[in-house]
Write a protein that holds these residues in place. Structure first.
Motif, PDB file in Angstrom:
ATOM      1  N   PRO A   1      38.670  12.465 -48.218  1.00  0.00           N
ATOM      2  CA  PRO A   1      37.331  12.248 -47.645  1.00  0.00           C
ATOM      3  C   PRO A   1      37.240  10.917 -46.901  1.00  0.00           C
ATOM      4  O   PRO A   1      37.775   9.899 -47.348  1.00  0.00           O
ATOM      5  N   LEU A   2      36.558  10.939 -45.767  1.00  0.00           N
ATOM      6  CA  LEU A   2      36.354   9.733 -44.963  1.00  0.00           C
ATOM      7  C   LEU A   2      35.041   9.032 -45.299  1.00  0.00           C
ATOM      8  O   LEU A   2      34.666   8.081 -44.619  1.00  0.00           O
ATOM      9  N   MET A   3      34.367   9.486 -46.325  1.00  0.00           N
ATOM     10  CA  MET A   3      33.040   8.970 -46.648  1.00  0.00           C
ATOM     11  C   MET A   3      33.060   7.455 -46.845  1.00  0.00           C
ATOM     12  O   MET A   3      33.941   6.906 -47.494  1.00  0.00           O
ATOM     13  N   ILE A   4      32.075   6.785 -46.263  1.00  0.00           N
ATOM     14  CA  ILE A   4      31.918   5.341 -46.459  1.00  0.00           C
ATOM     15  C   ILE A   4      30.604   5.006 -47.156  1.00  0.00           C
ATOM     16  O   ILE A   4      30.431   3.896 -47.652  1.00  0.00           O
ATOM     17  N   ASP A   5      29.671   5.953 -47.186  1.00  0.00           N
ATOM     18  CA  ASP A   5      28.326   5.686 -47.708  1.00  0.00           C
ATOM     19  C   ASP A   5      27.871   6.898 -48.503  1.00  0.00           C
ATOM     20  O   ASP A   5      27.396   7.883 -47.944  1.00  0.00           O
ATOM     21  N   SER A   6      28.015   6.827 -49.812  1.00  0.00           N
ATOM     22  CA  SER A   6      27.669   7.976 -50.652  1.00  0.00           C
ATOM     23  C   SER A   6      26.172   8.259 -50.620  1.00  0.00           C
ATOM     24  O   SER A   6      25.748   9.409 -50.463  1.00  0.00           O
ATOM     25  N   LEU A   7      25.351   7.217 -50.746  1.00  0.00           N
ATOM     26  CA  LEU A   7      23.902   7.416 -50.702  1.00  0.00           C
ATOM     27  C   LEU A   7      23.468   7.895 -49.325  1.00  0.00           C
ATOM     28  O   LEU A   7      22.657   8.827 -49.203  1.00  0.00           O
ATOM     29  N   GLY A   8      24.012   7.276 -48.273  1.00  0.00           N
ATOM     30  CA  GLY A   8      23.665   7.695 -46.924  1.00  0.00           C
ATOM     31  C   GLY A   8      24.047   9.132 -46.659  1.00  0.00           C
ATOM     32  O   GLY A   8      23.327   9.861 -45.964  1.00  0.00           O
ATOM     33  N   THR A   9      25.172   9.569 -47.201  1.00  0.00           N
ATOM     34  CA  THR A   9      25.587  10.955 -47.044  1.00  0.00           C
ATOM     35  C   THR A   9      24.606  11.895 -47.727  1.00  0.00           C
ATOM     36  O   THR A   9      24.231  12.937 -47.170  1.00  0.00           O
ATOM     37  N   ASP A  10      24.180  11.540 -48.931  1.00  0.00           N
ATOM     38  CA  ASP A  10      23.163  12.351 -49.619  1.00  0.00           C
ATOM     39  C   ASP A  10      21.893  12.459 -48.782  1.00  0.00           C
ATOM     40  O   ASP A  10      21.313  13.541 -48.636  1.00  0.00           O
ATOM     41  N   LEU A  11      21.466  11.322 -48.219  1.00  0.00           N
ATOM     42  CA  LEU A  11      20.234  11.304 -47.429  1.00  0.00           C
ATOM     43  C   LEU A  11      20.364  12.155 -46.173  1.00  0.00           C
ATOM     44  O   LEU A  11      19.461  12.937 -45.833  1.00  0.00           O
ATOM     45  N   ALA A  12      21.487  12.001 -45.475  1.00  0.00           N
ATOM     46  CA  ALA A  12      21.663  12.708 -44.205  1.00  0.00           C
ATOM     47  C   ALA A  12      21.781  14.213 -44.399  1.00  0.00           C
ATOM     48  O   ALA A  12      21.265  14.988 -43.591  1.00  0.00           O
ATOM     49  N   LEU A  13      22.452  14.646 -45.467  1.00  0.00           N
ATOM     50  CA  LEU A  13      22.665  16.077 -45.678  1.00  0.00           C
ATOM     51  C   LEU A  13      21.478  16.765 -46.350  1.00  0.00           C
ATOM     52  O   LEU A  13      21.404  17.995 -46.364  1.00  0.00           O
ATOM     53  N   SER A  14      20.565  15.980 -46.899  1.00  0.00           N
ATOM     54  CA  SER A  14      19.423  16.577 -47.617  1.00  0.00           C
ATOM     55  C   SER A  14      18.092  16.262 -46.956  1.00  0.00           C
ATOM     56  O   SER A  14      17.035  16.483 -47.553  1.00  0.00           O
TER      57      SER A  14
END
Length: 541
Positions: A454-467
Motif C-alpha cells: 500500500p502507498l497510503m500516507i494518511d490513514s485518517l485522510g483515506t478514511d475521510l476521502a473514501l467515506s
C-alpha cells in the motif's frame, strides 16, 4: 483607506531627517538591529524545541508531518498524490518537500524528515524579518512589537517544530505582502502587484486559508479594477500552475480529497471548545494553567486594546487609517472568525494569525506615538512616550521568551525516538503498514520494494476521502469502500505497526480485527505503546 502617510524613516530617525551614521555601516540602524535580534530570538526558540528533548529531531512528534513529508517521498519515487494515494491537503507542501524527498535516496527517510523539520524551523523564523520589513518604515517601536510578537507567539513556535503547513503558509503570505505593499500603501508597480499575487497564489497551494489576505488586498485595490485584476491574475497563476498537473491526472479524486472529505469531516466532527481556541489565539504559552476567567479576560483586554488604540490614533493624528493598517486589522478579524466558526481546530492553526495580529497591535501604537501633531504632543513628551513604550515592549518580550522556553522544555515528546527493535526486526524494503507513517519515516522503513504494498500516507485522510468525511469513530468502518481499502492494505502487509491512537485512524471492524489476529503475531511493545506485528510465517531477522 487612502494615501500613504509620511512615516519614520527606515533608519529609525524621526521627522524625515536622516540619522547621521558617524562612520557606522549603513545596516546598523536601530530598526535593522531590532529585526536581527528578534529574528535570532525566534530561531533560538524554535531550535530550543528540538534541543531540550533528546531524540526529538529524529523521532515521532506529530501525525500530520507524516502525510506531508511522506507525500513528497512518494512523489519522487514516481507515485502521484490524489491519483495513486490519498492526500487531503493541497500539493504545496508536497512540492516544497520534494527536494528533500530526493535527498532521501542518499540519507534515508529518517534524516530526510529531520532535514524537513530544520527547513520548517527556518521558514517559521523567516516570518520575523519579513514582518519587520513590512513595517520598518514605521520606526523602531512598530518593528519591535511586530517582530517580537511574531517571534514568541506560542503556536507559531510550536508549529515550526516539524513539517507542518502553517510556517510555509505564513512565509509565502508575507513574501506576497512585502512585494505588494510599498510603505503604507499598495505598490504603484504593476510587476510588484503581479508577483505579490503569485506568492499569495502559491500560499494557497500550501493552505487554502491564504484566500483571506488575498480577498482583503483585492478589496483594498478597488475601485481600481485594473490593479485588482492584475493582482488576481498573479494569484491565479501562482495557484493554478502548481495544481493543474495534479488536477489533470486525477480530477475526481482531487475534488474528493480536498473538498468532499474536508466538508464532510467538519460536518461530523465534534466541536472544539471556544476557550481552547481563545487560549491559542491569544498566543501566550499555557504554562500557568490559565483558568476560564483568565482566558476570557485576556481576550477581552486584547480586543479592547486594539479598539482603543485604533480610535485614539485616528483622533490624535487626524488622518485616515493607512491601507497597511486596514490590511492587518481586517485580515486579523477574518482569521479569528475563521478559527472560531468551524467545529475543527488544532493548536498549529493559530500560527497563521501571528504576523497579522502582531501588526494589528503594533501599527496603531506607532501612529499614536510617532505621528501625533506637535500641537497635540510636545516633542519632549513624544520622546518619553516612545522610550516608555519601547521599554515596556522589551520587558514583555523578555518575559514571554522565558515563559515560552519553560513551556517548550516541559512539553510532552509524544512517541519520541524510534526504538532500535523496530529497525532491527523489520528489514529494509519490507512492506510495513501503519496508521501513522511518521513512525516508518523516522525508522527508515517507509519505502518498500514489495509489489502491491500500500502507498497510503494518511490513514485518517483515506478514511475521510473514501467515506465522504467520516472518521472511524463516526462510522467509516461501515462504508464498503473504506472496508475494502483496509482489507486490501492488511492483506499485502508483511509487518504492522500500531500506535496507541490507531483506533482514531484505522476503520476497524470485526472482520479486520479478526484478520489481524489470525494472520499476524505481536512481537514487540515499546514503553510508549508502539506495537509491532509480523505476518505469521514471515521470518524476523
Amino acid at each position: 483607506m487612502s494615501g500613504t502617510l509620511a512615516r519614520t524613516p527606515a533608519d529609525g530617525s524621526q521627522d524625515g531627517a536622516a540619522e547621521p551614521q558617524h562612520g557606522r555601516q549603513a545596516w546598523r540602524t536601530p530598526v535593522n538591529l531590532v529585526i536581527i535580534i528578534t529574528t535570532l530570538v525566534a530561531l533560538g526558540l524554535r531550535l530550543y524545541y528540538q534541543a531540550t528533548r533528546p531524540g526529538f529531531l529524529m523521532g515521532v512528534t506529530e501525525y500530520d508531518d507524516g502525510p506531508y513529508f511522506g507525500s513528497a517521498v512518494r512523489l519522487v519515487h514516481g507515485s502521484l498524490p490524489y491519483r495513486d494515494f490519498v492526500l487531503v491537503q493541497p500539493p504545496g507542501i508536497t512540492l516544497l518537500m520534494s527536494p528533500v524527498g530526493l535527498l532521501t535516496y542518499l540519507t534515508g527517510t529518517g534524516w530526510g524528515l529531520a532535514i524537513g523539520r530544520i527547513l520548517t524551523v527556518l521558514a517559521g523564523t523567516a516570518s520575523v524579518p519579513l514582518a519587520g520589513l513590512l513595517v520598518r518604515h514605521r520606526g523602531v517601536l512598530a518593528v519591535l512589537i511586530t517582530c517580537g510578537v511574531t517571534a514568541v507567539y506560542s503556536d507559531a513556535v510550536a508549529a515550526a517544530h516539524t513539517v507542518l503547513v502553517e510556517p510555509w503558509l505564513v512565509l509565502f503570505c508575507l513574501i506576497g505582502a512585502v512585494t505588494v505593499f510599498d510603505r503604507d500603501g499598495l505598490s504603484a508597480s504593476t510587476k510588484r502587484l503581479v508577483w505579490g499575487g503569485v506568492a499569495f497564489g502559491f500560499a494557497g497551494v500550501v493552505e487554502a486559508w491564504a484566500i483571506v489576505p488575498v480577498l482583503v488586498i483585492i478589496a483594498l485595490c478597488l475601485p481600481q479594477l485594473r490593479r485588482a485584476a492584475l493582482f488576481v491574475a498573479g494569484v491565479a497563476a501562482g495557484f493554478l500552475i502548481p495544481v493543474l498537473p495534479f488536477a489533470i491526472a486525477a480530477p475526481s479524486q482531487l475534488y474528493r480529497s480536498l473538498i468532499t472529505a474536508q466538508v464532510g469531516y467538519r460536518a461530523h466532527a465534534g466541536r472544539v471548545g471556544v476557550l481552547l481556541r481563545l487560549r491559542n489565539i491569544i498566543g501566550i504559552p499555557d504554562v500557568l494553567g490559565w483558568s476560564r476567567t483568565m482566558v476570557l479576560l485576556a481576550a477581552f483586554l486584547i480586543l479592547l486594546f486594539v479598539i482603543v488604540t485604533q480610535v485614539a490614533a485616528a483622533l490624535v493624528t487626524r488622518r485616515p487609517q493607512p491601507i497597511l493598517d486596514w490590511f492587518a486589522t481586517v485580515t486579523t478579524v477574518l482569521i479569528v472568525l475563521m478559527f472560531l466558526w468551524p467545529p475543527q481546530f488544532h493548536y498549529h492553526f493559530a500560527a497563521f494569525l501571528a504576523p497579522f495580529l502582531a501588526m494589528t497591535l503594533a501599527l496603531p501604537i506607532s501612529r499614536l506615538v510617532a505621528d501625533a501633531p506637535s500641537s497635540t504632543i510636545a516633542p519632549a513628551t513624544r520622546r518619553q512616550l516612545e522610550w516608555g513604550a519601547l521599554g515596556l515592549a522589551g520587558v514583555l518580550l523578555v518575559v514571554t521568551v522565558g515563559a515560552q522556553a519553560n513551556f517548550e522544555s516541559t512539553a510532552p515528546k509524544v512517541i519520541g525516538p524510534i526504538p532500535a527493535t523496530i529497525q532491527r526486526d523489520i528489514p529494509p524494503g519490507a512492506c510495513v503498514l501503519t496508521a501513522q507513517v511518521s513512525v516508518t519515516l523516522a525508522a527508515n522503513r517507509f519505502v518498500s520494494n514489495v509489489p502491491g504494498c500500500p502507498l497510503m500516507i494518511d490513514s485518517l485522510g483515506t478514511d475521510l476521502a473514501l467515506s465522504n468525511g467520516l472518521k472511524p469513530q463516526t462510522g467509516a468502518g461501515r462504508v464498503p469502500k473504506v472496508a475494502a481499502f483496509w482489507n486490501q492494505a492488511f492483506s499485502h502487509a508483511q509487518y504492522v505497526i500500531l500506535t496507541a491512537t490507531n483506533g482514531r485512524r484505522i476503520a476497524w471492524n470485526l472482520a479486520l480485527q479478526a484478520y489481524l489476529n489470525d494472520h499476524f503475531t505481536q512481537v514487540y511493545r515499546s514503553p510508549r505503546k508502539l506495537l509491532l506485528y509480523v505476518r505469521k510465517g514471515q521470518s524476523v531477522p
